[in-house]
Write an enzyme that holds these catalytic residues in place. Structure first.
Site, PDB file in Angstrom:
ATOM      1  N   ARG A 115      38.883  36.532  40.938  1.00 49.41           N
ATOM      2  CA  ARG A 115      38.951  36.636  39.259  1.00 49.41           C
ATOM      3  C   ARG A 115      40.039  35.435  39.054  1.00 49.41           C
ATOM      4  O   ARG A 115      40.925  35.024  38.916  1.00 49.41           O
ATOM      5  CB  ARG A 115      40.165  37.564  39.349  1.00 49.41           C
ATOM      6  CG  ARG A 115      39.393  38.601  39.157  1.00 49.41           C
ATOM      7  CD  ARG A 115      37.891  38.442  38.174  1.00 49.41           C
ATOM      8  NE  ARG A 115      37.339  40.264  37.930  1.00 49.41           N
ATOM      9  CZ  ARG A 115      36.464  40.587  38.604  1.00 49.41           C
ATOM     10  NH1 ARG A 115      36.082  39.483  39.791  1.00 49.41           N
ATOM     11  NH2 ARG A 115      35.931  41.438  38.236  1.00 49.41           N
ATOM     12  N   SER A 189      38.008  44.464  32.672  1.00 49.48           N
ATOM     13  CA  SER A 189      39.606  45.362  33.253  1.00 49.48           C
ATOM     14  C   SER A 189      40.631  44.692  32.969  1.00 49.48           C
ATOM     15  O   SER A 189      40.381  43.682  33.130  1.00 49.48           O
ATOM     16  CB  SER A 189      39.062  44.873  34.880  1.00 49.48           C
ATOM     17  OG  SER A 189      38.241  45.415  35.461  1.00 49.48           O
ATOM     18  N   GLU A 285      45.006  40.991  34.010  1.00 48.23           N
ATOM     19  CA  GLU A 285      43.675  40.372  34.426  1.00 48.23           C
ATOM     20  C   GLU A 285      43.071  39.240  33.206  1.00 48.23           C
ATOM     21  O   GLU A 285      43.332  38.238  33.065  1.00 48.23           O
ATOM     22  CB  GLU A 285      42.487  41.051  34.917  1.00 48.23           C
ATOM     23  CG  GLU A 285      41.441  40.009  35.402  1.00 48.23           C
ATOM     24  CD  GLU A 285      40.196  39.895  34.536  1.00 48.23           C
ATOM     25  OE1 GLU A 285      39.125  40.134  34.988  1.00 48.23           O
ATOM     26  OE2 GLU A 285      40.628  40.155  33.223  1.00 48.23           O
TER      27      GLU A 285
HETATM   28  N1  EPU Z   1      38.040  54.338  40.021  1.00 46.21           N
HETATM   29  C1  EPU Z   1      38.996  55.575  39.877  1.00 46.21           C
HETATM   30  N2  EPU Z   1      39.477  56.529  38.927  1.00 46.21           N
HETATM   31  C2  EPU Z   1      38.384  55.162  37.868  1.00 46.21           C
HETATM   32  C3  EPU Z   1      37.852  54.092  38.178  1.00 46.21           C
HETATM   33  C4  EPU Z   1      37.707  53.777  39.136  1.00 46.21           C
HETATM   34  O1  EPU Z   1      39.935  56.117  40.648  1.00 46.21           O
HETATM   35  O2  EPU Z   1      38.969  55.809  36.306  1.00 46.21           O
HETATM   36  C5  EPU Z   1      38.223  53.981  41.773  1.00 46.21           C
HETATM   37  C6  EPU Z   1      36.456  54.498  41.941  1.00 46.21           C
HETATM   38  O3  EPU Z   1      36.182  56.331  42.324  1.00 46.21           O
HETATM   39  C7  EPU Z   1      36.451  53.641  43.392  1.00 46.21           C
HETATM   40  C8  EPU Z   1      37.161  52.473  42.849  1.00 46.21           C
HETATM   41  O4  EPU Z   1      38.513  53.149  41.626  1.00 46.21           O
HETATM   42  O5  EPU Z   1      36.637  54.051  44.563  1.00 46.21           O
HETATM   43  C9  EPU Z   1      37.020  51.470  42.003  1.00 46.21           C
HETATM   44  O6  EPU Z   1      36.119  51.372  40.783  1.00 46.21           O
HETATM   45  P1  EPU Z   1      35.234  50.612  40.468  1.00 46.21           P
HETATM   46  O7  EPU Z   1      34.182  50.312  41.573  1.00 46.21           O
HETATM   47  O8  EPU Z   1      33.966  50.755  38.844  1.00 46.21           O
HETATM   48  O9  EPU Z   1      35.632  49.126  40.439  1.00 46.21           O
HETATM   49  P2  EPU Z   1      37.217  48.431  40.017  1.00 46.21           P
HETATM   50  O10 EPU Z   1      38.124  47.853  41.085  1.00 46.21           O
HETATM   51  O11 EPU Z   1      37.792  49.316  38.947  1.00 46.21           O
HETATM   52  C10 EPU Z   1      35.750  46.368  40.221  1.00 46.21           C
HETATM   53  C11 EPU Z   1      35.756  44.823  38.687  1.00 46.21           C
HETATM   54  C12 EPU Z   1      34.750  45.287  38.285  1.00 46.21           C
HETATM   55  C13 EPU Z   1      33.569  44.607  38.420  1.00 46.21           C
HETATM   56  C14 EPU Z   1      33.559  46.352  39.013  1.00 46.21           C
HETATM   57  C15 EPU Z   1      32.589  46.274  40.108  1.00 46.21           C
HETATM   58  C16 EPU Z   1      38.207  44.076  39.056  1.00 46.21           C
HETATM   59  C17 EPU Z   1      39.804  43.723  37.785  1.00 46.21           C
HETATM   60  N3  EPU Z   1      37.212  45.402  38.905  1.00 46.21           N
HETATM   61  O12 EPU Z   1      36.258  47.469  39.278  1.00 46.21           O
HETATM   62  O13 EPU Z   1      34.974  43.241  37.085  1.00 46.21           O
HETATM   63  O14 EPU Z   1      32.853  45.070  37.601  1.00 46.21           O
HETATM   64  O15 EPU Z   1      34.394  46.231  40.328  1.00 46.21           O
HETATM   65  O16 EPU Z   1      32.782  45.140  41.034  1.00 46.21           O
HETATM   66  O17 EPU Z   1      38.360  43.550  39.926  1.00 46.21           O
HETATM   67  C18 EPU Z   1      36.141  42.969  34.967  1.00 46.21           C
HETATM   68  O18 EPU Z   1      36.445  42.439  35.668  1.00 46.21           O
HETATM   69  O19 EPU Z   1      36.586  42.719  33.789  1.00 46.21           O
HETATM   70  C19 EPU Z   1      34.964  44.041  35.826  1.00 46.21           C
HETATM   71  C20 EPU Z   1      34.556  44.968  34.800  1.00 46.21           C
END
Ligand code: EPU
Length: 289
Positions: A115, A189, A285
């Site tokens: 990012r 995010s 972010e």
């Molecule tokens: N999780 C929770 N609670 C929640 C949501 C997620 O415990 O409310 C856990 C999930 O179970 C999982 C982990 O957190 O084990 C990661 O969740 P997720 O796969 O949804 O990904 P994220 O890390 O929350 C990142 C990016 C997103 C991108 C997704 C998919 C960043 C800051 N965010 O989210 O990007 O779509 O991975 O690759 O890196 C964005 O940047 O605006 C964005 C949406």
């Protein structure tokens, strides 16, 4: 400003704003295996993804449905489901408005990170991205191992996915989990996933055995900020007119008429809570003006 989908603005902006609206999408060169796609900065990013898929080109499918413009995409090196735009970027056409000159910047000059890019730092600030050259492939090794996507493909019985299958899986997952910014104000995010040392991660894991950790090539560990926030009971919590999205703890939403201060207050409360419980600093972010 591109589409304004990753900025937190004050109620009034009291200086001139340039809106990027240069359009154009074309396959500039292609051979049997690969192609170079040129996208002007004012194109909607998802239209670039759709155009590539329509040409039978792979590489961008994991980045389907990310809001915003093509020109904004490299600024924060958009990423999702195991792919970052940097992996497909050949070069950028960049306008240096102080020098009054258009330059071509190869990917290596852009200092891409998670990012992050040179365009977020002082060295890149006086530059405006005008266009992207993307190196795409006709046949490609797909990235389909991100848990949400693997599950979705499995649900549809797809074992050797084509780029279009991945794009469709990504679109379904995003629609289920993330609020549509056209209906509910949000910037995706609100925090970056924190990068910490392996020792720090071990310390946290000792009282949280199911800690999500992504090992990085440089030895650091990336945590899922959403998990840390969620454990504090923040998911779905409403504070004034701002709220934490009910299906993704990393996303803050503007319920009705929240101003910049309301959203930033909520973000600060979450940061303080995560810092107190885990000793982890969550970085914002979006770009805050
Ligand atoms: N999780 C929770 N609670 C929640 C949501 C997620 O415990 O409310 C856990 C999930 O179970 C999982 C982990 O957190 O084990 C990661 O969740 P997720 O796969 O949804 O990904 P994220 O890390 O929350 C990142 C990016 C997103 C991108 C997704 C998919 C960043 C800051 N965010 O989210 O990007 O779509 O991975 O690759 O890196 C964005 O940047 O605006 C964005 C949406």
């Amino acid at each position: 400003l591109g589409a304004g989908s990753n900025v937190v603005l004050p109620a009034r902006v009291d200086r001139p704003v340039l809106l990027m609206q240069i359009r154009g999408l074309a396959v500039a060169a292609k051979d049997q295996h690969s192609a170079r796609l040129e996208a002007a900065a004012g194109e909607r990013w998802h239209d670039v993804v759709r155009f590539a898929l329509g040409q039978g080109l792979g590489g961008l499918e994991n980045l389907a449905l990310i809001p915003g413009t093509a020109g904004a995409a490299p600024v924060q090196n958009i990423g999702a489901y195991g792919v970052e735009i940097a992996s497909c970027l050949e070069s950028l056409q960049v306008f240096d408005w102080q020098a009054g000159r258009i330059e071509v910047w190869p990917r290596e000059a852009c200092a891409f990170g998670y990012r992050d890019s040179v365009f977020k730092r002082p060295e890149g600030r006086g530059r405006i991205i005008l266009g992207l050259s993307l190196a795409l492939k006709h046949a490609r090794t797909m990235v389909a191992d991100y848990p949400d996507i693997a599950l979705e493909l499995n649900r549809f019985g797809i074992s050797s996915p084509q780029p279009i299958d991945i794009a469709e899986a990504v679109i379904r997952v995003r629609r289920r989990k993330l609020p549509d910014p056209r209906r509910v104000g949000n910037v995706g995010s609100f925090f970056k996933n924190p990068l910490i040392t392996a020792e720090q991660a071990d310390r946290i894991a000792s009282s949280m055995p199911d800690l999500v950790r992504y090992q990085q090539a440089d030895g650091r560990v990336k945590l899922a900020a959403a998990q840390l926030i969620d454990r504090g009971g923040w998911r779905g919590r409403v504070r004034g007119s701002a709220a934490v999205w009910k299906r993704q703890a990393l996303v803050l939403v503007n319920g009705s008429g929240a101003g910049r201060a309301d959203v930033l207050d909520l973000a600060a409360a979450i940061q303080a809570d995560v810092a107190a419980r885990y000793g982890v600093t969550l970085e914002l972010e979006p770009q805050v003006l």
